[in-house]
Design an enzyme around this catalytic site. Structure first.
Site, PDB file in Angstrom:
ATOM      1  N   GLU A 430       0.845  -1.188   0.000  1.00  0.00           N
ATOM      2  CA  GLU A 430       0.000   0.000   0.000  1.00  0.00           C
ATOM      3  C   GLU A 430       0.888   1.249   0.000  1.00  0.00           C
ATOM      4  O   GLU A 430       1.738   1.412   0.869  1.00  0.00           O
ATOM      5  CB  GLU A 430      -0.864  -0.036   1.268  1.00  0.00           C
ATOM      6  CG  GLU A 430      -1.557   1.251   1.599  1.00  0.00           C
ATOM      7  CD  GLU A 430      -2.064   1.265   3.050  1.00  0.00           C
ATOM      8  OE1 GLU A 430      -1.739   0.334   3.811  1.00  0.00           O
ATOM      9  OE2 GLU A 430      -2.764   2.219   3.382  1.00  0.00           O
ATOM     10  N   ASP A 503      -0.629  -1.440   6.002  1.00  0.00           N
ATOM     11  CA  ASP A 503      -0.477  -0.996   7.386  1.00  0.00           C
ATOM     12  C   ASP A 503      -1.440  -1.739   8.303  1.00  0.00           C
ATOM     13  O   ASP A 503      -2.489  -2.207   7.879  1.00  0.00           O
ATOM     14  CB  ASP A 503      -0.767   0.508   7.494  1.00  0.00           C
ATOM     15  CG  ASP A 503       0.346   1.319   6.843  1.00  0.00           C
ATOM     16  OD1 ASP A 503       1.459   0.773   6.712  1.00  0.00           O
ATOM     17  OD2 ASP A 503       0.086   2.474   6.463  1.00  0.00           O
ATOM     18  N   ASP A 505      -3.555  -0.692  10.196  1.00  0.00           N
ATOM     19  CA  ASP A 505      -4.575   0.258  10.659  1.00  0.00           C
ATOM     20  C   ASP A 505      -5.848   0.088   9.841  1.00  0.00           C
ATOM     21  O   ASP A 505      -5.974  -0.863   9.065  1.00  0.00           O
ATOM     22  CB  ASP A 505      -4.039   1.701  10.575  1.00  0.00           C
ATOM     23  CG  ASP A 505      -3.730   2.089   9.122  1.00  0.00           C
ATOM     24  OD1 ASP A 505      -3.994   1.269   8.215  1.00  0.00           O
ATOM     25  OD2 ASP A 505      -3.232   3.205   8.909  1.00  0.00           O
ATOM     26  N   ASP A 507      -7.171   1.840   7.341  1.00  0.00           N
ATOM     27  CA  ASP A 507      -7.037   1.919   5.888  1.00  0.00           C
ATOM     28  C   ASP A 507      -6.426   0.636   5.336  1.00  0.00           C
ATOM     29  O   ASP A 507      -6.854   0.115   4.310  1.00  0.00           O
ATOM     30  CB  ASP A 507      -6.145   3.109   5.497  1.00  0.00           C
ATOM     31  CG  ASP A 507      -6.885   4.433   5.643  1.00  0.00           C
ATOM     32  OD1 ASP A 507      -8.095   4.388   5.941  1.00  0.00           O
ATOM     33  OD2 ASP A 507      -6.252   5.482   5.461  1.00  0.00           O
TER      34      ASP A 507
END
Ligand code: TSJ
Length: 640
Positions: A430, A503, A505, A507
């Site tokens: 990403e 990541d 997280d 997103d």
């Protein structure tokens, strides 16, 4: 030498073998369970529960309770006959001890019942015992309570009668060994998915799943009298069915059984789940082939007979007749043979004939007797055929321009040198900055890097077909080299491992959800054959005070707590993204095959993810509202 002596000598010999056997399991756990990751941890539970389910299949047990106790200890209880406690005729020790200390004892000891193979299933309670810090078993049978205990496979308390009872049943309690497993925390949802599946596959058996960990108490009781019919209903619960009735057939002959349940929905996804001896067979095999050929033949015959297909129309293809289908096929047989890449493909040829005959005969009769349902299904498959033909023409028209056919690889791809897909891997990363670190940190001989998206796509708000039609995914399709959808050809795949690196997280989680759903819908063999992985970057860097101290990395909060105990006052850095790591750090923590952990995605994971996306992006308002209410915390994050 008298008889008694001889038995004892044998017993000693067996005993030595036993100890060696379980030591081997501890030395090389990978030979006995697929992984020592979270997946392997959960497999321990399945293995124990499978034994209780075998007792239910034998007709002696109808209730199984699975508990996650504080400390992530597992307790499984059934109300069966109890594992036999008498002396085992060959081994000279109690059958109970044999079950827990002899490798591959599962299923063989009692005679009767069938032995199942494939994956971990059937390797026996002894493997679980070998990989547990402790294991305690309590058997109620013949009026007595028997107890026995083990630590890392070795007996710590011989079988002892501890009381009287009128009940019968088996309870096993174990704590997975922290020396073996990377991860010791059980995930309720993962167990729930599996227990629900097993409850569907074994109609009438009640499975209670209970979480007794502090602050997380919850419980579900799973019992489906309708079996796989309710399984299909459950899978379609958020979809709009094309016909109300769930079509169901079963057949039994000479120690084998087969059953199938079918319902079409108005979507385009094909969902055929197959099982052999309660083991999921995502690679398919004879039972699935029998089902598919019979389905195609029965629907074509019907459409021809009633002139819905004209004389010069081509036959409907398998893909046409399976568009929008939800189907579960489950077979039980003696000496099942499991083949294929991940040993999840049923090889027994007679099953193809058995399922084919059952489905063709019964479905043909069903269609004749239920003209409304028959018309709805046939119309749907004809529409699929027309759409396929239109798509083919459109594709041919643009063929030259298509990225799919272009021999050149996408500009952003940092390819590897090796060409043999058995040796190569591609990281889908990403963002451009993480992509840069990955490119510089990788081993370019066999690791390729493809960065996707400079900035996050809003998965929730965009329409799914827009995303999948999106040019942004095309470089990935080109890099894989195997095409997409109907034309997907896994033999052309350019990388053996596809590793998603996003990541840790929200997103990142969106991107994983999106990509996995994309693979699941348009490149499903990638997941079925185990090519897709999720990288596990660390969440924290812990820098101990003092010279010559290498930094340590924590991949979860439990590891962080352990490191902080070991190095009080250490500096802790919480990684907000992959981009914060240097190429060297990214290599050491996440990409080096010697030290990294990568999670293989299985079909059950992908199915669950697909369902989540369907709910979040689908048109049905009610399931979406329910989902959002149930997952309020996560969905707050979804709006970030
Ligand atoms: F995995 C396990 F072995 F630890 C285990 C076995 C765990 C649990 C929760 C249950 C069981 C289990 C085994 N439940 N029920 C049985 N049944 C037998 O082992 C059994 C009992 C009687 C006879 C017989 O022929 O009389 C045969 C068998 C296989």
């Amino acid at each position: 030498m008298n008889e008694h002596h001889r038995v004892e000598e044998n017993y000693d010999a067996e005993k030595i073998q036993v100890l060696e056997g379980l030591e081997a399991v501890r030395k090389r756990p990978g030979m006995y369970i697929a992984t020592t990751s979270s997946q392997g941890l959960h497999h321990l539970v399945y293995e124990i529960v499978d034994n209780a389910i075998d007792e239910a299949l034998a007709g002696f047990c109808d209730r199984i309770t699975v508990e996650i106790l504080p400390g992530d200890v597992i307790r499984v209880t059934d109300n069966g006959r109890g594992i036999p406690t008498g002396v085992h005729p060959k081994m000279g020790i109690s059958t109970l001890e044999v079950v827990f200390t002899v490798l591959h004892a599962g299923g063989k000891f009692g005679g009767g019942g069938y032995k199942v193979a494939g994956g971990l299933h059937g390797v026996g309670a002894s493997v679980v015992n070998a990989l547990s810090e402790y294991l305690r078993v309590r058997v109620c049978n013949e009026g007595k309570v028997h107890e026995m205990a083990f630590a890392r496979g070795a007996v710590t308390q011989p079988m002892t009668v501890t009381g009287d009872t009128d009940l019968t049943g088996t309870t096993v309690e174990f704590k997975p060994d922290g020396e073996i497993f990377d991860e010791l925390e059980y995930d309720y949802e993962t167990l729930l998915t599996r227990m629900r599946e097993q409850a569907f596959l074994n109609a009438g058996v009640t499975i209670v799943l209970r979480d007794a960990r502090e602050g997380r108490e919850r419980e579900e009781t799973l019992c489906y009298e309708g079996g796989i019919r309710q399984f299909v209903e459950y899978i379609n619960r958020n979809k709009t069915p094309v016909h109300e009735d769930i079509i169901y057939f079963s057949a039994a002959r000479e120690g084998s059984e087969a059953e199938v349940a079918i319902q079409y929905n108005d979507g385009y996804n094909e969902m055929v789940l197959s099982f052999a001896n309660n083991i999921n067979t995502p690679e398919g095999g004879m039972h699935e082939t029998g089902l598919k050929t019979a389905l195609t033949r029965a629907i074509n015959d019907y459409a021809r007979k009633y002139k819905m297909l004209k004389d010069d129309d081509k036959n409907l293809t398998g893909d046409d007749v399976r568009e929008g289908i939800t189907c579960v096929v489950s077979v039980k047989l003696e000496e099942a043979q499991f083949e294929g890449q991940t040993k999840t493909k049923l090889g027994n040829a007679f099953m193809r004939t058995m399922v084919d005959n059952m489905v063709y005969d019964n479905l043909s009769a069903y269609l004749e007797e239920n003209p409304t349902v028959a018309k709805a299904i046939t119309e749907k498959t004809l529409a699929a055929a027309r759409a396929r033909e239109a798509a083919r023409k459109a594709r041919e028209a643009t063929r030259r321009k298509s990225a799919l056919d272009s021999a050149s690889m996408p500009g952003k791809l940092a390819d590897c040198q090796e060409r043999d897909p058995a040796l190569t891997e591609i990281y889908i990363v990403e963002g451009d900055s993480a992509g840069g670190s990955a490119k510089n940190g990788r081993d370019r001989r066999y690791q390729a890097i493809l960065p996707l998206w400079g900035k996050m796509l809003n998965v929730e708000k965009a329409r799914i077909d827009k995303i999948f039609g999106n040019e942004k995914l095309m470089p990935m399709v080109t890099a894989f080299g195997a095409g997409i959808g109907e034309e997907f050809d896994i033999s052309k795949l350019r990388y053996g491992k596809i590793i998603l690196m996003a990541d840790a997280d929200v997103d990142g989680s969106h991107i994983r959800t999106l990509l996995l759903t994309f693979f699941y819908r348009y490149m499903r063999p990638l997941i079925e054959e185990g090519h897709v992985y999720i990288a596990q970057p660390p969440l924290y860097k812990v820098a101990p005070r003092g010279r010559n101290q290498e930094p340590r990395y924590a991949y979860n909060d439990r590891q962080l707590a352990a490191l902080l105990q070991e190095f009080p006052g250490a500096d802790v850095q919480r990684y907000k993204g992959l981009g914060e790591m240097s190429p060297q750090q990214l290599w050491e923590t996440t990409m080096d095959p010697e030290t990294r952990t990568i999670l293989r995605v299985n079909v059950e994971d992908a199915m669950r993810i697909d369902q989540t996306l369907t709910i979040l992006m689908g048109e049905k308002v009610e399931p979406r509202r329910e989902f959002i209410e149930q997952n309020a915390r996560d969905v707050v994050n979804l709006d970030v």
